[in-house]
Design an enzyme around this catalytic site. Sequence first.
Site, mmCIF file in Angstrom:
data_model
loop_
_atom_site.group_PDB
_atom_site.id
_atom_site.type_symbol
_atom_site.label_atom_id
_atom_site.label_comp_id
_atom_site.label_asym_id
_atom_site.label_seq_id
_atom_site.Cartn_x
_atom_site.Cartn_y
_atom_site.Cartn_z
ATOM 1 C CG HIS A 374 -1.989 -0.998 1.206
ATOM 2 N ND1 HIS A 374 -3.245 -0.780 0.678
ATOM 3 C CD2 HIS A 374 -1.983 -2.259 1.657
ATOM 4 C CE1 HIS A 374 -3.965 -1.878 0.819
ATOM 5 N NE2 HIS A 374 -3.233 -2.795 1.411
ATOM 6 C CE LYS A 565 -6.522 13.896 0.462
ATOM 7 N NZ LYS A 565 -6.451 12.785 -0.443
ATOM 8 N NE ARG A 566 -3.959 9.821 10.282
ATOM 9 C CZ ARG A 566 -3.698 8.882 11.182
ATOM 10 N NH1 ARG A 566 -4.567 7.908 11.408
ATOM 11 N NH2 ARG A 566 -2.599 8.925 11.900
ATOM 12 C CE LYS A 571 -2.532 10.766 3.322
ATOM 13 N NZ LYS A 571 -3.182 9.912 2.305
ATOM 14 C CB THR A 673 -10.083 4.783 -1.118
ATOM 15 O OG1 THR A 673 -9.578 5.139 0.173
ATOM 16 C CG2 THR A 673 -9.380 3.529 -1.607
ATOM 17 C CE LYS A 677 -14.008 5.680 0.708
ATOM 18 N NZ LYS A 677 -13.187 5.667 1.948
HETATM 19 C C1 F55 Z 1 -0.913 2.178 8.773
HETATM 20 C C2 F55 Z 1 0.097 1.732 9.596
HETATM 21 C C3 F55 Z 1 1.358 1.536 9.069
HETATM 22 CL CL1 F55 Z 1 2.606 0.965 10.111
HETATM 23 C C4 F55 Z 1 1.627 1.777 7.761
HETATM 24 C C5 F55 Z 1 0.625 2.224 6.941
HETATM 25 C C6 F55 Z 1 -0.634 2.424 7.455
HETATM 26 C C7 F55 Z 1 -1.720 2.898 6.597
HETATM 27 O O1 F55 Z 1 -2.771 3.185 7.120
HETATM 28 N N1 F55 Z 1 -1.489 3.001 5.303
HETATM 29 C C8 F55 Z 1 -2.451 3.413 4.407
HETATM 30 O O2 F55 Z 1 -3.572 3.730 4.763
HETATM 31 N N2 F55 Z 1 -2.103 3.407 3.130
HETATM 32 C C9 F55 Z 1 -3.072 3.800 2.131
HETATM 33 O O3 F55 Z 1 -3.729 2.651 1.630
HETATM 34 C C10 F55 Z 1 -4.815 3.005 0.802
HETATM 35 C C11 F55 Z 1 -5.525 1.748 0.409
HETATM 36 O O4 F55 Z 1 -4.763 1.013 -0.483
HETATM 37 C C12 F55 Z 1 -4.327 3.797 -0.403
HETATM 38 O O5 F55 Z 1 -5.450 4.214 -1.124
HETATM 39 C C13 F55 Z 1 -3.508 5.003 0.042
HETATM 40 O O6 F55 Z 1 -2.945 5.639 -1.075
HETATM 41 C C14 F55 Z 1 -2.421 4.557 0.983
HETATM 42 O O7 F55 Z 1 -1.736 5.690 1.486
#
Ligand code: F55
Length: 839
Positions: A374, A565-566, A571, A673, A677
């Site tokens: 991801h 978003k976060r 971002k 994502t 939406k």
């Molecule tokens: C959470 C904990 C750790 Cl240790 C590392 C990553 C994450 C996390 O939440 N990653 C995350 O949300 N990645 C996102 O995944 C989405 C689904 O595939 C993507 O759309 C997005 O681009 C990506 O940042």
Amino acid sequence: MDTPSPVDVAVSTALDKERTATDIESIKRAFLNNLFYVQGKPVSLATQHDYYMALAYLVRDRMLHRWNGTAESYTQHRARTVCYLSAEFLMGPHLGNNLINMGIYEPVRQAMEELGLNFDTLLAQEEEPGLGNGGLGRLAACYLDSLASLEVPSVGYGIRYEFGIFEQDLRDGWQVERTDKWLRYGNPWEVVRPEWSVEVKLGGYTETYTDDQDRYRVRWVPDREVLGVPYDTPILGYQVNTANTLRLWKAEAIESFDFAVFNQGNYYGAVEQKVASENISKVLYPNDEKTAGKQLRLEQQFFFVSCSLQDMFRILKGQGMAVEQFHEKFAIQLNDTHPAIAAPELMRLLLDEHGLDWSLAWEITQKTLAYTNHTLLPEALEKWPVSLFGQLLPRHLQIIYEINNRFLDLVRMKFPKDAARLARMSLIDESGDRYVRMANLACVSSHTINGVAALHSELLKETVLRDFYELFPEKFCNKTNGVTPRRWMVLSNPRLSTLITSRIGDRWIKHLDELKAIEPLADDAGFRAEWRAIKQSVKRELAGRIHRQHGILVDPASLFDVQVKRIHEYKRQHLNVLHIVTLYSQLKQNPSLDITPRTFIFSGKAAPGYHMAKLMIKLVTAVGDMVNRDPDLRNQLKVIFLPNYNVTNSQRIYPASDLSEQISTAGFEASGTGNMKFAMNGALTIGTLDGANVEIRDAVGAENFFLFGLTAPEVVALKADGYDPYSYYQRHPMLKDAIDLIASGHFSHGDGDLFKPLLDKLLYHDPFMLLADYQAYIDCQETVGRAYSDADSWTRMAILNSVRMGSFSSDRSIAEYCSDIWKVNPFPVGLVDYGEIGG
Ligand code: F55
């Protein structure tokens, strides 16, 4: 439909039809019954939350028929099953979604209203299970919805965190965190299954012995054990009989371990062990896109993976299948590397507990596992210090070493005399302190590796996983993310959904491609007027909420320009702020200037230890405080930061948005994502060619998408050239103005130091190249503003965005995973109609 067995018939006559009926009068009776007998409250003392619980229990009753029938049918037919392993499931509230998927939303709403209750107030009582950080966790939730809706046998396996993602408050414009006590008033959606608890070993050492057939074997002697207790939540498919399971593990102390200490007279020691055991599932790590490197986190990962794999062996045995058939029964998907410890744990179970030899165990492991990546961000690539790993999981470290030895032999054969490659691909990083590399482990142990958008999957092959691609090109593929239209359209935007259904029927909810049939209506002035009226009414609702909760008046006719978003530097929420400050400066310098009135809405959480992200929140709120109060602006600009972004709040935001901000530096957002939406709900996107934006733009048409900024290759090239952000500051007067204004303390009561860390980083490092993209962004936003002032043409574009989003349904993603990765087919569940048989 299955033929009912004598037991079915016996059960059915015992079943209480009051618990299955869905006519309005039955619903009202069940509701009042639950209030009295389950919730234990007379109407005169009941709170809104009591009403919610009474309602939730009657809905759960009506799901159990399907849930039990599904379990029975899968077991009987030994159905091939997808196991989605994820450290996060960001489910959001269940009640509304279950009502939609069961097809009883309207009768239940009516029943509640007839009882004089406000249905939306009841829905709002639910504490959402926020067991995820953001995109990755929410994707897992969308995928469970689609798996069930496509009637694919599946289980979501994860952790039942007692505290989910923290709740965010704003104090003086700064983020403060509060613990998320989501279980405080009970959770009506889960069923605990103590009879399926499993024991998980931790720590200790290994020893060798020879078994009765004189074979050399290894035994793991742990120094502690914890109990994993499964809590099951039914996951209903949309208008099908399938109800799959989300199985989340809670960590508890094993009694015998307590007693051992207790019997030595150490009462406090016994209690301490209990506390230590329960800590494992206590709290979700709130670091999105960054690894914590903490022992407890590794314990969490191993805990839920070991529980889940042991559960699969129990199921396999229960269905009379052989251990050698593990990979035929189960397809396991690793949601990023958080569950990658599944590889050595599955090997250990096959070798040490079930006595298989290495080559067969390895074949089964590889045939079972698949890995989704991801992120390309280096700080998110998990690695564990070898010392920590070996102390907690001594047997697993041995197995990893053995996997590594065999793997490196393979690399040497294919790439002789390439020591650098060997060092890069090793499962152990030995460049300094030694680490176990979880992405390498996942790649070697899986039959398939996928990225989450076309661009991301290509970049994976060219960058972080390049060596693995060169060795195993056939393992790599793309599975572009998708989101469920049940939650993100039907539930959260009922008026828009009703409009669509009024024209093309409701098949689009399961076959989102069929939205295409609306396309001609984009040229129908009457349809556009209806569409616009709905958007306006949803915007009015959000405006009302903003006014009630934050005392700020926003004009529903203004352009709602939204970034939710976060909070993360890549971002680029601060690029959005630079645009706002630029508009503000222009209006201050020329108070008679007319611009397209805008309401900027931000929402999102910052990881508690990510200081720059917290400063970005403060920057947004500080700019908002000035802008919102300045009469010179004649209400042309408003800036709102909505606290505590979560699934519940996001459902109110997407439908009310006009413009979707997807402005990450190209090459950094794996997919996104939220972008999907927004577009489904008729927001236009301003965005870079990053992640799934690329595919969204292709789908909706370049003419209906506001594109700006460097491309991913341009970002790389500019960096290689020696990017100098300061030169952009010097060359672009509006950019200089905006940065100088912030630096002057104008937004911080004269404090010129407050935002210095943020501004200095931009001027002298700018790893995410805001300054390089600034002018293109400002110019593009001007085009947006002009486009919005032609309401009719804007609405036409909005409609085309929404109805061309068919391929971004998570149903499409899941269908691809099923056929290309999991090789699993739908298994429709025929229900024994207990009601009919019971007469
Ligand atoms: C959470 C904990 C750790 Cl240790 C590392 C990553 C994450 C996390 O939440 N990653 C995350 O949300 N990645 C996102 O995944 C989405 C689904 O595939 C993507 O759309 C997005 O681009 C990506 O940042």
